[in-house]
Design an enzyme around this catalytic site. Structure first.
Site, mmCIF file in Angstrom:
data_model
loop_
_atom_site.group_PDB
_atom_site.id
_atom_site.type_symbol
_atom_site.label_atom_id
_atom_site.label_comp_id
_atom_site.label_asym_id
_atom_site.label_seq_id
_atom_site.Cartn_x
_atom_site.Cartn_y
_atom_site.Cartn_z
ATOM 1 N N ALA A 8 0.821 -1.210 0.000
ATOM 2 C CA ALA A 8 0.000 0.000 0.000
ATOM 3 C C ALA A 8 0.852 1.257 0.000
ATOM 4 O O ALA A 8 0.452 2.301 0.508
ATOM 5 C CB ALA A 8 -0.916 -0.005 1.227
ATOM 6 N N GLY A 10 2.387 2.622 -2.811
ATOM 7 C CA GLY A 10 2.449 3.339 -4.084
ATOM 8 C C GLY A 10 1.588 4.591 -4.048
ATOM 9 O O GLY A 10 0.638 4.704 -3.281
ATOM 10 N N ARG A 14 -1.930 7.290 -11.383
ATOM 11 C CA ARG A 14 -3.012 7.332 -12.377
ATOM 12 C C ARG A 14 -4.347 7.774 -11.773
ATOM 13 O O ARG A 14 -5.278 8.099 -12.495
ATOM 14 C CB ARG A 14 -3.140 5.954 -13.054
ATOM 15 N N LYS A 21 -3.793 6.216 -3.128
ATOM 16 C CA LYS A 21 -4.765 5.398 -3.869
ATOM 17 C C LYS A 21 -5.535 4.432 -2.963
ATOM 18 O O LYS A 21 -6.758 4.316 -3.061
ATOM 19 C CB LYS A 21 -4.044 4.611 -4.969
ATOM 20 N N THR A 79 7.163 -3.164 -6.512
ATOM 21 C CA THR A 79 6.493 -4.123 -5.622
ATOM 22 C C THR A 79 7.494 -5.101 -4.978
ATOM 23 O O THR A 79 7.298 -5.514 -3.831
ATOM 24 C CB THR A 79 5.418 -4.919 -6.392
ATOM 25 N N ASP A 103 -4.626 -2.589 -3.909
ATOM 26 C CA ASP A 103 -5.601 -1.983 -4.824
ATOM 27 C C ASP A 103 -6.467 -3.037 -5.518
ATOM 28 O O ASP A 103 -6.957 -2.814 -6.612
ATOM 29 C CB ASP A 103 -4.886 -1.096 -5.855
ATOM 30 N N GLU A 155 5.475 -7.852 -17.354
ATOM 31 C CA GLU A 155 4.567 -6.711 -17.256
ATOM 32 C C GLU A 155 4.104 -6.300 -18.646
ATOM 33 O O GLU A 155 4.842 -6.411 -19.626
ATOM 34 C CB GLU A 155 5.273 -5.536 -16.567
ATOM 35 N N ASN A 224 -6.507 1.288 -10.703
ATOM 36 C CA ASN A 224 -5.394 2.184 -11.008
ATOM 37 C C ASN A 224 -5.851 3.589 -11.365
ATOM 38 O O ASN A 224 -5.093 4.536 -11.238
ATOM 39 C CB ASN A 224 -4.553 1.617 -12.163
ATOM 40 N N ASN A 373 -46.717 16.882 21.281
ATOM 41 C CA ASN A 373 -47.096 17.311 19.938
ATOM 42 C C ASN A 373 -46.438 18.649 19.639
ATOM 43 O O ASN A 373 -46.702 19.639 20.321
ATOM 44 C CB ASN A 373 -48.609 17.427 19.801
HETATM 45 C C1 UD1 Z 1 1.022 -5.177 -10.457
HETATM 46 C C2 UD1 Z 1 1.811 -6.394 -10.959
HETATM 47 C C3 UD1 Z 1 1.118 -6.930 -12.210
HETATM 48 C C4 UD1 Z 1 -0.300 -7.331 -11.877
HETATM 49 C C5 UD1 Z 1 -1.055 -6.153 -11.252
HETATM 50 C C6 UD1 Z 1 -2.384 -6.638 -10.722
HETATM 51 C C7 UD1 Z 1 4.160 -5.990 -10.416
HETATM 52 C C8 UD1 Z 1 5.481 -5.607 -10.941
HETATM 53 N N1 UD1 Z 1 3.161 -5.980 -11.289
HETATM 54 O O1 UD1 Z 1 1.073 -4.179 -11.471
HETATM 55 O O2 UD1 Z 1 1.837 -8.089 -12.687
HETATM 56 O O3 UD1 Z 1 -0.976 -7.783 -13.038
HETATM 57 O O4 UD1 Z 1 -0.328 -5.583 -10.158
HETATM 58 O O5 UD1 Z 1 -3.166 -5.602 -10.229
HETATM 59 O O6 UD1 Z 1 4.041 -6.293 -9.246
HETATM 60 N N2 UD1 Z 1 3.271 -0.634 -4.352
HETATM 61 C C9 UD1 Z 1 4.062 -0.452 -3.250
HETATM 62 N N3 UD1 Z 1 5.336 0.001 -3.412
HETATM 63 C C10 UD1 Z 1 5.846 0.249 -4.631
HETATM 64 C C11 UD1 Z 1 5.042 0.054 -5.769
HETATM 65 C C12 UD1 Z 1 3.735 -0.393 -5.589
HETATM 66 O O7 UD1 Z 1 3.633 -0.661 -2.124
HETATM 67 O O8 UD1 Z 1 7.028 0.654 -4.694
HETATM 68 C C13 UD1 Z 1 1.893 -1.110 -4.163
HETATM 69 C C14 UD1 Z 1 0.844 -0.144 -4.684
HETATM 70 O O9 UD1 Z 1 0.430 0.738 -3.662
HETATM 71 C C15 UD1 Z 1 -0.278 -1.091 -5.131
HETATM 72 C C16 UD1 Z 1 0.430 -2.387 -5.445
HETATM 73 O O10 UD1 Z 1 1.724 -2.298 -4.873
HETATM 74 O O11 UD1 Z 1 -1.195 -1.313 -4.077
HETATM 75 C C17 UD1 Z 1 0.539 -2.627 -6.938
HETATM 76 O O12 UD1 Z 1 1.255 -1.570 -7.525
HETATM 77 P P1 UD1 Z 1 0.884 -0.994 -8.956
HETATM 78 O O13 UD1 Z 1 1.841 0.064 -9.301
HETATM 79 O O14 UD1 Z 1 -0.560 -0.686 -9.010
HETATM 80 O O15 UD1 Z 1 1.187 -2.284 -9.857
HETATM 81 P P2 UD1 Z 1 0.599 -2.647 -11.277
HETATM 82 O O16 UD1 Z 1 1.282 -1.831 -12.310
HETATM 83 O O17 UD1 Z 1 -0.874 -2.569 -11.247
HETATM 84 CA CA CA Z 2 -2.362 -1.940 -9.769
#
Ligand code: UD1
Ligand code: CA
Length: 455
Positions: A8, A10, A14, A21, A79, A103, A155, A224, A373
Site C-alpha cells: 500500500a 504506491g 493514475r 490510492k 512491488t 488496490d 509486465e 489504477n 405534539n
Molecule cells: C502489479 C503487478 C502486475 C499485476 C497487477 C495486478 C508488479 C510488478 N506488477 O502491477 O503483474 O498484473 O499488479 O493488479 O508487481 N506498491 C508499493 N510500493 C511500490 C510500488 C507499488 O507498495 O514501490 C503497491 C501499490 O500501492 C499497489 C500495489 O503495490 O497497491 C501494486 O502496484 P501498482 O503500481 O498498481 O502495480 P501494477 O502496475 O498494477
Molecule cells: Ca495496480
C-alpha cells in the site's frame, strides 16, 4: 503459520489524486480495508501493511485496527522492493506469506483461502492467483508450462507484441513460502521499462511456482484510475444487492439504489428507488426506506417508513414514520410510533414514544418526552451566537404553531403553549403559556389617503 502483507505504499499516480490510492473509498470502506477484510479469513498471525506515499494518512485511517503492523517503504522502487522491506520484520517468521496488492478490493475471502490451501497442499515455493482476462491490458502476463507451473511473468509494458496476446494475467495476489522468498529477495534487479524492482521477478528464482486460475475474473480487478474505481463500485454494488435480495430484502429498481458493504438489513425490508444506505447503518425488519432517502450511519428499527428523507448518525425506533423531506442528523433519537413530517430538522434531539413533529420545525439540542405534539413552525433557538443550549419538553405537552423556545429552557409535562409564543422562561407542569403580544384592532381604520372610500 500465516502472515499477510499488503502493498500500500504506491502513490497511485493514475488516480490523479492527493489522497493515497489505497484510501479511496469503495462502498463504505477504503480499498486497503477491503483487502484487509478479505485477508481476515486466513486468521493471519501477523498483518503487515507496507506504507510509503501518504503513509501517515494510511496509518491514521487504519489506526482502529490494533493488530495491523506498519512497515515503511521510504522510496517506492517497485512491488519487489516493497516486499524487501519486510525482511527485518519477519526474521523469526516461518510459514506462508500472503502478499496482496492494496488496490485489489473485490477479491473474495474464499478465493484467498483456496489459494492458501493449494499452496500448502502442494508444498509450493510460491502460488499465484491468475485469471483469463477478456481485456488483459495493463496487467502482467503469466506464462506457464503444461502443469500450471509458472515460467515467467512479464509486465504489460515489457511484453513483446506476441507476449501481449496472452490473456492469462497476474492478479497481484500471491502466497509464498517466506523463508524461500526471503533468501532470494535480495537478488531482484530493476532491468525493466519502469526501472523498478518487481515482485513478479521472484518467480525466476523460486520453484515450484504454481498458477491458480480464479473462476470469476472480476475479483481481481485492480484499481489504477477513477474509471476502474467506478467499474469496481458497480461490481461491488451488484454483489451486495444480490446478496441482500437473496436474504429477503425487496428492492424496487435496484439499479437506482446503492448500499455500502457495511450496512445490515433485516428481512422483509423494502428499499424503494433512489435510496442510498451508507456507513454502519442497520435497517430493521419490515421497514420501507425510500423512495429518495439517504441513510448514513444510522439505526432504523422495525417497521419504520422513511420517505424522501436524510437520516445521518441517528436512531429511529420501531413503527415511526419519517418524511417526506425530513432531516435527522447529529445523534437524533426518535422513539417508537413517532411521526416526523415534512421539512422537519432534528439535530441531537431525543424524542420519546408517540411524539409527533409533523411539519416545518427545527429541534436542536432537545429532549422531548412521550406523546409530545410539536406544532408546525416550532423552533428551538438553541444557539446564542457563542454556545448551544438545551431545551426540554415534558410528556404530553403541546407547542402551538410558530412557537420559539429560547434555550436553555425547560417546559414541564402537560403544558400547552399558545401559537406564536416566544418562550424564554421555564414552565412548570400543567400550565398554559401565552407569550405573544396582544392583538390590537382599530375599527374604522384605513391607510392614509384611502379614508374617503370609507364613506
Ligand atoms: C502489479 C503487478 C502486475 C499485476 C497487477 C495486478 C508488479 C510488478 N506488477 O502491477 O503483474 O498484473 O499488479 O493488479 O508487481 N506498491 C508499493 N510500493 C511500490 C510500488 C507499488 O507498495 O514501490 C503497491 C501499490 O500501492 C499497489 C500495489 O503495490 O497497491 C501494486 O502496484 P501498482 O503500481 O498498481 O502495480 P501494477 O502496475 O498494477
Ligand atoms: Ca495496480
Amino acid at each position: 503459520m500465516v502472515a499477510v502483507a499488503i502493498l500500500a505504499a504506491g502513490r497511485g499516480t493514475r488516480m490523479k489524486s492527493r489522497l493515497p490510492k489505497v484510501l479511496h473509498p469503495l462502498g463504505g470502506r477504503s480499498l486497503v480495508e477491503h483487502v484487509l477484510n478479505c485477508a481476515a479469513i486466513v486468521e493471519p498471525k501477523r498483518q503487515l501493511v507496507i506504507v510509503g506515499y501518504g503513509g501517515e494518512a494510511v496509518q491514521q485511517a487504519l489506526s482502529h485496527l490494533s493488530e495491523v503492523e506498519f512497515v515503511e517503504q521510504v522510496e517506492q522502487l517497485g512491488t519487489g522492493h516493497a516486499v524487501q522491506q519486510l525482511l527485518p520484520h519477519l526474521q523469526d517468521f516461518s510459514g506462508s506469506l500472503l502478499v496482496l496488492n492494496g488496490d485489489v478490493p473485490l477479491l473474495r475471502p474464499q478465493t484467498l483461502a483456496a489459494l492458501l490451501q493449494t499452496h500448502q497442499t502442494h508444498g509450493n515455493a510460491a502460488t499465484i492467483l491468475t485469471a483469463q482476462m477478456p481485456d488483459p491490458k495493463g496487467y502482467g502476463r503469466v506464462f506457464c508450462d503444461g502443469n500450471n507451473l509458472v515460467t515467467q511473468i512479464v509486465e504489460d509494458r515489457d511484453c513483446t507484441p506476441a507476449q501481449r496476446q496472452n490473456r492469462r494475467v497476474n492478479a497481484g495476489i500471491y502466497c509464498f513460502d517466506w523463508q524461500q522468498l526471503a533468501a532470494i529477495l535480495p537478488q531482484l534487479t530493476n532491468a525493466n521499462d519502469q526501472k523498478e524492482y518487481y515482485l513478479t521477478d521472484t518467480v525466476n528464482f523460486l520453484s515450484p511456482v504454481m498458477a491458480v486460475d480464479i473462476e470469476d475474473y472480476q475479483e481481481m480487478f485492480g484499481i489504477n484510475d477513477r474509471k476502474q474505481l467506478a467499474a469496481a463500485y458497480d461490481i461491488l454494488q451488484t454483489r451486495i444487492k444480490e446478496a441482500w435480495m437473496m436474504a429477503g430484502v425487496t428492492m424496487v429498481d435496484p439499479d437506482s439504489i446503492t448500499i455500502d458493504d457495511t450496512v445490515q438489513i433485516g428481512s422483509d425490508v423494502v428499499i424503494e428507488p433512489q435510496t442510498h444506505l451508507r456507513g454502519h447503518s442497520v435497517i430493521g425488519p419490515g421497514s420501507v426506506i425510500g423512495p429518495g432517502s439517504l441513510i448514513e450511519n444510522s439505526q432504523i428499527g422495525e417497521n419504520v417508513k422513511a420517505l424522501y428523507s436524510v437520516i445521518s448518525d441517528s436512531v429511529v425506533q420501531a413503527n415511526s414514520r419519517i418524511g417526506p423531506y425530513a432531516h435527522l442528523r447529529g445523534h437524533a433519537n426518535v422513539g417508537q410510533n413517532c411521526r416526523i413530517g415534512n421539512f422537519v430538522e432534528l439535530k441531537q434531539a431525543q424524542l420519546g414514544d408517540r411524539t409527533n413533529v409533523a411539519h416545518l420545525a427545527y429541534l436542536g439540542d432537545a429532549t422531548l418526552g412521550q406523546q409530545v405534539n410539536v406544532g408546525a413552525g416550532t423552533i428551538t433557538a438553541n444557539y446564542d451566537g457563542f454556545k448551544k443550549h438545551h431545551t426540554t419538553i415534558g410528556d404530553r405537552s403541546k407547542t402551538g404553531a410558530n412557537t420559539v423556545l429560547v434555550a436553555p429552557i425547560q417546559i414541564g409535562a402537560d403544558v400547552t403553549i399558545a401559537a406564536g409564543s416566544t418562550v424564554t422562561e421555564d414552565v412548570a407542569d400543567d400550565a398554559l403559556v401565552v407569550a405573544r403580544s396582544r392583538q390590537v384592532v382599530k375599527p374604522g381604520w384605513r391607510l392614509p389617503g384611502h379614508e374617503k372610500s370609507l364613506e
